[in-house]
Design a protein around this motif. Sequence first.
Motif, PDB file in Angstrom:
ATOM      1  N   SER A  64       0.813  -1.207   0.000  1.00  0.00           N
ATOM      2  CA  SER A  64       0.000   0.000   0.000  1.00  0.00           C
ATOM      3  C   SER A  64       0.852   1.264   0.000  1.00  0.00           C
ATOM      4  CB  SER A  64      -0.915   0.012   1.223  1.00  0.00           C
ATOM      5  OG  SER A  64      -0.157   0.230   2.400  1.00  0.00           O
ATOM      6  N   GLY A  65       0.271   2.335  -0.522  1.00  0.00           N
ATOM      7  CA  GLY A  65       0.934   3.635  -0.525  1.00  0.00           C
ATOM      8  C   GLY A  65       1.296   4.111   0.873  1.00  0.00           C
ATOM      9  N   PRO A  66       0.363   4.029   1.839  1.00  0.00           N
ATOM     10  CA  PRO A  66       0.706   4.461   3.196  1.00  0.00           C
ATOM     11  C   PRO A  66       1.871   3.670   3.798  1.00  0.00           C
ATOM     12  CG  PRO A  66      -1.665   4.384   2.955  1.00  0.00           C
ATOM     13  CD  PRO A  66      -1.078   3.774   1.705  1.00  0.00           C
ATOM     14  N   LEU A  67       1.999   2.406   3.452  1.00  0.00           N
ATOM     15  CA  LEU A  67       3.135   1.627   3.945  1.00  0.00           C
ATOM     16  C   LEU A  67       4.428   2.117   3.277  1.00  0.00           C
ATOM     17  CD1 LEU A  67       4.410  -0.709   5.531  1.00  0.00           C
ATOM     18  CD2 LEU A  67       3.867  -2.193   3.609  1.00  0.00           C
ATOM     19  N   LEU A  68       4.390   2.322   1.962  1.00  0.00           N
ATOM     20  CA  LEU A  68       5.572   2.817   1.247  1.00  0.00           C
ATOM     21  C   LEU A  68       5.997   4.189   1.760  1.00  0.00           C
ATOM     22  CD1 LEU A  68       4.872   1.796  -2.461  1.00  0.00           C
ATOM     23  CD2 LEU A  68       6.588   0.853  -0.911  1.00  0.00           C
ATOM     24  N   ASP A  69       5.019   5.017   2.149  1.00  0.00           N
ATOM     25  CA  ASP A  69       5.325   6.339   2.693  1.00  0.00           C
ATOM     26  C   ASP A  69       6.195   6.269   3.941  1.00  0.00           C
ATOM     27  OD1 ASP A  69       4.267   8.177   0.991  1.00  0.00           O
ATOM     28  OD2 ASP A  69       2.475   8.591   2.187  1.00  0.00           O
ATOM     29  N   ARG A  70       6.107   5.183   4.675  1.00  0.00           N
ATOM     30  CA  ARG A  70       6.837   5.039   5.929  1.00  0.00           C
ATOM     31  C   ARG A  70       8.231   4.444   5.751  1.00  0.00           C
ATOM     32  NH1 ARG A  70       1.530   5.147   6.923  1.00  0.00           N
ATOM     33  NH2 ARG A  70       0.827   6.091   8.871  1.00  0.00           N
ATOM     34  N   ILE A  71       8.582   4.135   4.520  1.00  0.00           N
ATOM     35  CA  ILE A  71       9.909   3.596   4.219  1.00  0.00           C
ATOM     36  C   ILE A  71      10.740   4.731   3.637  1.00  0.00           C
ATOM     37  CG2 ILE A  71      11.200   1.917   2.863  1.00  0.00           C
ATOM     38  CD1 ILE A  71       8.619   0.174   2.867  1.00  0.00           C
ATOM     39  N   ASP A  72      11.876   5.029   4.270  1.00  0.00           N
ATOM     40  CA  ASP A  72      12.690   6.174   3.856  1.00  0.00           C
ATOM     41  C   ASP A  72      13.395   5.967   2.524  1.00  0.00           C
ATOM     42  OD1 ASP A  72      11.982   7.479   6.139  1.00  0.00           O
ATOM     43  OD2 ASP A  72      13.865   7.137   7.186  1.00  0.00           O
ATOM     44  N   LEU A  73      13.954   4.784   2.307  1.00  0.00           N
ATOM     45  CA  LEU A  73      14.742   4.529   1.106  1.00  0.00           C
ATOM     46  C   LEU A  73      14.143   3.370   0.321  1.00  0.00           C
ATOM     47  CD1 LEU A  73      18.344   4.617   2.629  1.00  0.00           C
ATOM     48  CD2 LEU A  73      17.093   6.503   1.593  1.00  0.00           C
ATOM     49  N   HIS A  74      13.861   3.626  -0.927  1.00  0.00           N
ATOM     50  CA  HIS A  74      13.403   2.582  -1.833  1.00  0.00           C
ATOM     51  C   HIS A  74      14.556   2.327  -2.792  1.00  0.00           C
ATOM     52  CE1 HIS A  74       9.080   4.455  -1.478  1.00  0.00           C
ATOM     53  NE2 HIS A  74       9.570   4.103  -0.305  1.00  0.00           N
ATOM     54  N   VAL A  75      15.221   1.225  -2.643  1.00  0.00           N
ATOM     55  CA  VAL A  75      16.376   0.935  -3.481  1.00  0.00           C
ATOM     56  C   VAL A  75      16.082  -0.312  -4.308  1.00  0.00           C
ATOM     57  CG1 VAL A  75      18.849   0.440  -3.520  1.00  0.00           C
ATOM     58  CG2 VAL A  75      17.915   1.950  -1.765  1.00  0.00           C
ATOM     59  N   GLU A  76      16.082  -0.138  -5.602  1.00  0.00           N
ATOM     60  CA  GLU A  76      15.849  -1.251  -6.506  1.00  0.00           C
ATOM     61  C   GLU A  76      17.184  -1.938  -6.789  1.00  0.00           C
ATOM     62  OE1 GLU A  76      13.652   0.096  -9.919  1.00  0.00           O
ATOM     63  OE2 GLU A  76      12.596   1.547  -8.698  1.00  0.00           O
ATOM     64  N   VAL A  77      17.190  -3.246  -6.713  1.00  0.00           N
ATOM     65  CA  VAL A  77      18.436  -4.002  -6.874  1.00  0.00           C
ATOM     66  C   VAL A  77      18.236  -5.115  -7.894  1.00  0.00           C
ATOM     67  CG1 VAL A  77      20.163  -5.381  -5.672  1.00  0.00           C
ATOM     68  CG2 VAL A  77      18.995  -3.545  -4.457  1.00  0.00           C
ATOM     69  N   THR A  78      19.180  -5.227  -8.812  1.00  0.00           N
ATOM     70  CA  THR A  78      19.163  -6.344  -9.757  1.00  0.00           C
ATOM     71  C   THR A  78      20.407  -7.192  -9.508  1.00  0.00           C
ATOM     72  OG1 THR A  78      20.320  -5.049 -11.427  1.00  0.00           O
ATOM     73  CG2 THR A  78      17.920  -5.079 -11.559  1.00  0.00           C
ATOM     74  N   PRO A  79      20.401  -8.411  -9.990  1.00  0.00           N
ATOM     75  CA  PRO A  79      21.592  -9.249  -9.827  1.00  0.00           C
ATOM     76  C   PRO A  79      22.808  -8.611 -10.499  1.00  0.00           C
ATOM     77  CG  PRO A  79      19.734 -10.539 -10.646  1.00  0.00           C
ATOM     78  CD  PRO A  79      19.327  -9.100 -10.686  1.00  0.00           C
ATOM     79  N   VAL A  80      23.953  -8.805  -9.891  1.00  0.00           N
ATOM     80  CA  VAL A  80      25.200  -8.276 -10.442  1.00  0.00           C
ATOM     81  C   VAL A  80      25.844  -9.358 -11.296  1.00  0.00           C
ATOM     82  CG1 VAL A  80      27.462  -7.306  -9.877  1.00  0.00           C
ATOM     83  CG2 VAL A  80      25.491  -6.796  -8.428  1.00  0.00           C
ATOM     84  N   ALA A  81      26.212  -8.997 -12.505  1.00  0.00           N
ATOM     85  CA  ALA A  81      26.848  -9.948 -13.419  1.00  0.00           C
ATOM     86  C   ALA A  81      28.202 -10.372 -12.862  1.00  0.00           C
ATOM     87  CB  ALA A  81      27.026  -9.314 -14.795  1.00  0.00           C
ATOM     88  N   PHE A  82      28.585 -11.609 -13.139  1.00  0.00           N
ATOM     89  CA  PHE A  82      29.864 -12.128 -12.656  1.00  0.00           C
ATOM     90  C   PHE A  82      31.023 -11.246 -13.104  1.00  0.00           C
ATOM     91  CE2 PHE A  82      33.723 -14.607 -13.140  1.00  0.00           C
ATOM     92  CZ  PHE A  82      33.903 -15.039 -11.830  1.00  0.00           C
ATOM     93  N   SER A  83      30.953 -10.754 -14.345  1.00  0.00           N
ATOM     94  CA  SER A  83      32.040  -9.914 -14.864  1.00  0.00           C
ATOM     95  C   SER A  83      32.225  -8.659 -14.012  1.00  0.00           C
ATOM     96  CB  SER A  83      31.779  -9.540 -16.315  1.00  0.00           C
ATOM     97  OG  SER A  83      30.564  -8.820 -16.417  1.00  0.00           O
TER      98      SER A  83
END
Length: 184
Positions: free
Chosen positions: A51-70
Motif C-alpha cells: 500500500s501507498g501508506p506503507l511505502l510512505d513510511r519507508i525512507d529509502l526505496h532501493v531497486e536491486v538487480t543481480p550483479v553480473a559475474f564480470s
Amino acid sequence: MSDTLENEAFGSSPDNGKKGTHLCPCGYYNHPEKECTCGSGNVQKYLNKVSGPLLDRIDLHVEVTPVAFSELSNQQNGEDSATIRERVIKAREIQAARYNGENGVYANAQMSSKQLREICRISNVGENLLKRAMEKLNLSARAYDRILKVSRTIADLAGSEDIQPEHLAEAIHYRSLDREGWAG
C-alpha cells in the motif's frame, strides 16, 4: 537546474536500467537480462499489495538487480569500507551535536516537523526541484518530509552544512516506489 540533477532525481539516468525491481510473482520484473513472464495486469496486481501508506513510511526505496559475474570479478576498486565507515561516523557525530539536548532525538530520521522546517532549509533551486518532484511523481506530504530528512543525511555524509540540490536529487531518486505507474 542541470539536466543531470533532474535525470538523477526522476530516475531517467542512462544507468537506470540496472536498477530493477524484483516485485513480481516470477521475480524478473525489470530484470536487465531476463524476461518477466508475468502479464502486466498480474504485475500491477502483485505490486498493489504494497500500500501507498506503507511505502510512505519507508525512507529509502532501493531497486536491486543481480550483479553480473564480470562486474563482481572486476579488479576495479571502489571506496573501501574503512573510508565509508569514517564518513558515517562523522555524519553521526554531526547529528549528535545537532540534536544535543533534544530529548529522544539523535538522528535526522527522528526530527519533528518543527525541527524539519528549521534544520532542512533548501535553496530556491532545491525548492523548485522538490516542487517539481512532488507534482511529477505525485508524492505525499509524508514523502516530502522523508525526502528532506534523507537529503539532510546525505548532506551530512558529504560533510555539507547546507542541503544542496544534488542531495535533494539523490533523496528524490530513493522514492522510486512512490512513482505513479512504476510497474509499467
